[in-house]
Motif scaffolding. Structure first.
Motif, PDB file in Angstrom:
ATOM      1  N   ARG A   1      -5.166  -3.588  12.364  1.00 46.11           N
ATOM      2  CA  ARG A   1      -4.254  -3.310  13.480  1.00 46.11           C
ATOM      3  C   ARG A   1      -5.033  -3.022  14.765  1.00 46.11           C
ATOM      4  O   ARG A   1      -4.628  -3.428  15.854  1.00 46.11           O
ATOM      5  CB  ARG A   1      -3.328  -2.158  13.131  1.00 46.11           C
ATOM      6  N   ASP A   2      -6.150  -2.322  14.648  1.00 50.48           N
ATOM      7  CA  ASP A   2      -6.997  -2.068  15.819  1.00 50.48           C
ATOM      8  C   ASP A   2      -7.550  -3.376  16.380  1.00 50.48           C
ATOM      9  O   ASP A   2      -7.598  -3.567  17.605  1.00 50.48           O
ATOM     10  CB  ASP A   2      -8.153  -1.131  15.461  1.00 50.48           C
TER      11      ASP A   2
ATOM     12  N   PHE B   1      -6.133  -1.765   6.674  1.00 50.12           N
ATOM     13  CA  PHE B   1      -4.919  -1.998   7.442  1.00 50.12           C
ATOM     14  C   PHE B   1      -5.084  -1.441   8.854  1.00 50.12           C
ATOM     15  O   PHE B   1      -4.719  -2.082   9.831  1.00 50.12           O
ATOM     16  CB  PHE B   1      -3.709  -1.337   6.770  1.00 50.12           C
ATOM     17  N   LYS B   2      -5.644  -0.232   8.964  1.00 51.02           N
ATOM     18  CA  LYS B   2      -5.837   0.383  10.276  1.00 51.02           C
ATOM     19  C   LYS B   2      -6.809  -0.433  11.122  1.00 51.02           C
ATOM     20  O   LYS B   2      -6.541  -0.708  12.293  1.00 51.02           O
ATOM     21  CB  LYS B   2      -6.353   1.809  10.123  1.00 51.02           C
ATOM     22  N   TYR B   3      -7.936  -0.833  10.537  1.00 55.03           N
ATOM     23  CA  TYR B   3      -8.918  -1.617  11.287  1.00 55.03           C
ATOM     24  C   TYR B   3      -8.336  -2.960  11.719  1.00 55.03           C
ATOM     25  O   TYR B   3      -8.606  -3.434  12.828  1.00 55.03           O
ATOM     26  CB  TYR B   3     -10.181  -1.838  10.466  1.00 55.03           C
TER      27      TYR B   3
ATOM     28  N   THR C   1     -12.153  -6.594   6.748  1.00 58.54           N
ATOM     29  CA  THR C   1     -11.220  -6.290   7.828  1.00 58.54           C
ATOM     30  C   THR C   1     -10.614  -7.574   8.395  1.00 58.54           C
ATOM     31  O   THR C   1      -9.404  -7.652   8.632  1.00 58.54           O
ATOM     32  CB  THR C   1     -11.918  -5.490   8.945  1.00 58.54           C
TER      33      THR C   1
ATOM     34  N   TYR D   1       0.819  -1.208   0.000  1.00 53.97           N
ATOM     35  CA  TYR D   1       0.000   0.000   0.000  1.00 53.97           C
ATOM     36  C   TYR D   1       0.850   1.253   0.000  1.00 53.97           C
ATOM     37  O   TYR D   1       0.380   2.322  -0.364  1.00 53.97           O
ATOM     38  CB  TYR D   1      -0.997  -0.018   1.162  1.00 53.97           C
TER      39      TYR D   1
ATOM     40  N   ARG E   1      -8.042  -8.989   5.993  1.00 54.21           N
ATOM     41  CA  ARG E   1      -6.800  -8.223   6.086  1.00 54.21           C
ATOM     42  C   ARG E   1      -6.062  -8.593   7.371  1.00 54.21           C
ATOM     43  O   ARG E   1      -4.847  -8.755   7.379  1.00 54.21           O
ATOM     44  CB  ARG E   1      -7.101  -6.717   6.053  1.00 54.21           C
TER      45      ARG E   1
ATOM     46  N   LEU F   1      -6.078   1.371   2.873  1.00 56.42           N
ATOM     47  CA  LEU F   1      -5.354   1.830   4.057  1.00 56.42           C
ATOM     48  C   LEU F   1      -6.220   1.720   5.303  1.00 56.42           C
ATOM     49  O   LEU F   1      -5.727   1.373   6.369  1.00 56.42           O
ATOM     50  CB  LEU F   1      -4.881   3.271   3.865  1.00 56.42           C
ATOM     51  N   SER F   2      -7.520   2.003   5.194  1.00 57.03           N
ATOM     52  CA  SER F   2      -8.387   1.909   6.363  1.00 57.03           C
ATOM     53  C   SER F   2      -8.522   0.456   6.807  1.00 57.03           C
ATOM     54  O   SER F   2      -8.617   0.190   8.008  1.00 57.03           O
ATOM     55  CB  SER F   2      -9.754   2.539   6.090  1.00 57.03           C
TER      56      SER F   2
END
Length: 77
Positions: free
Chosen positions: A25-26, A21-23, A50, A5, A53, A18-19
């Motif tokens: 990681r969260d 990836f963020k979700y 999510t 990415y 990913r 990208l979101s």
């Protein structure tokens, strides 16, 4: 050619990627707080993406995976 990415331009589809990836990681942060407790993850639509990913980023959490998919989704760089 498979790009990360970081190699993608700032298009709408790349921002969505990208979101995820963020979700993911969260989600990992929440599961790490649970310690050694097992979790069953189910997701629909964005939740399913999510979780997929998450599975790619954190395979150490996996025991069994299964996926039920209807339709297609493509994010291209």
């Amino acid at each position: 050619m498979n790009k990360s990415y970081h190699d993608c331009k700032n298009t709408r589809s790349n921002l969505i990627l990208l979101s995820f990836f963020k979700y993911a990681r969260d989600l990992e942060a929440v599961l790490s707080l649970a310690g050694d407790k097992r979790a069953i993850l189910l997701g629909h639509s964005m939740g399913g993406m999510t979780i997929l990913r998450f599975c790619r980023l954190f395979p150490e959490y996996l025991m069994i995976t299964t996926s039920m998919v209807c339709g297609t989704h493509q994010v291209a760089c």
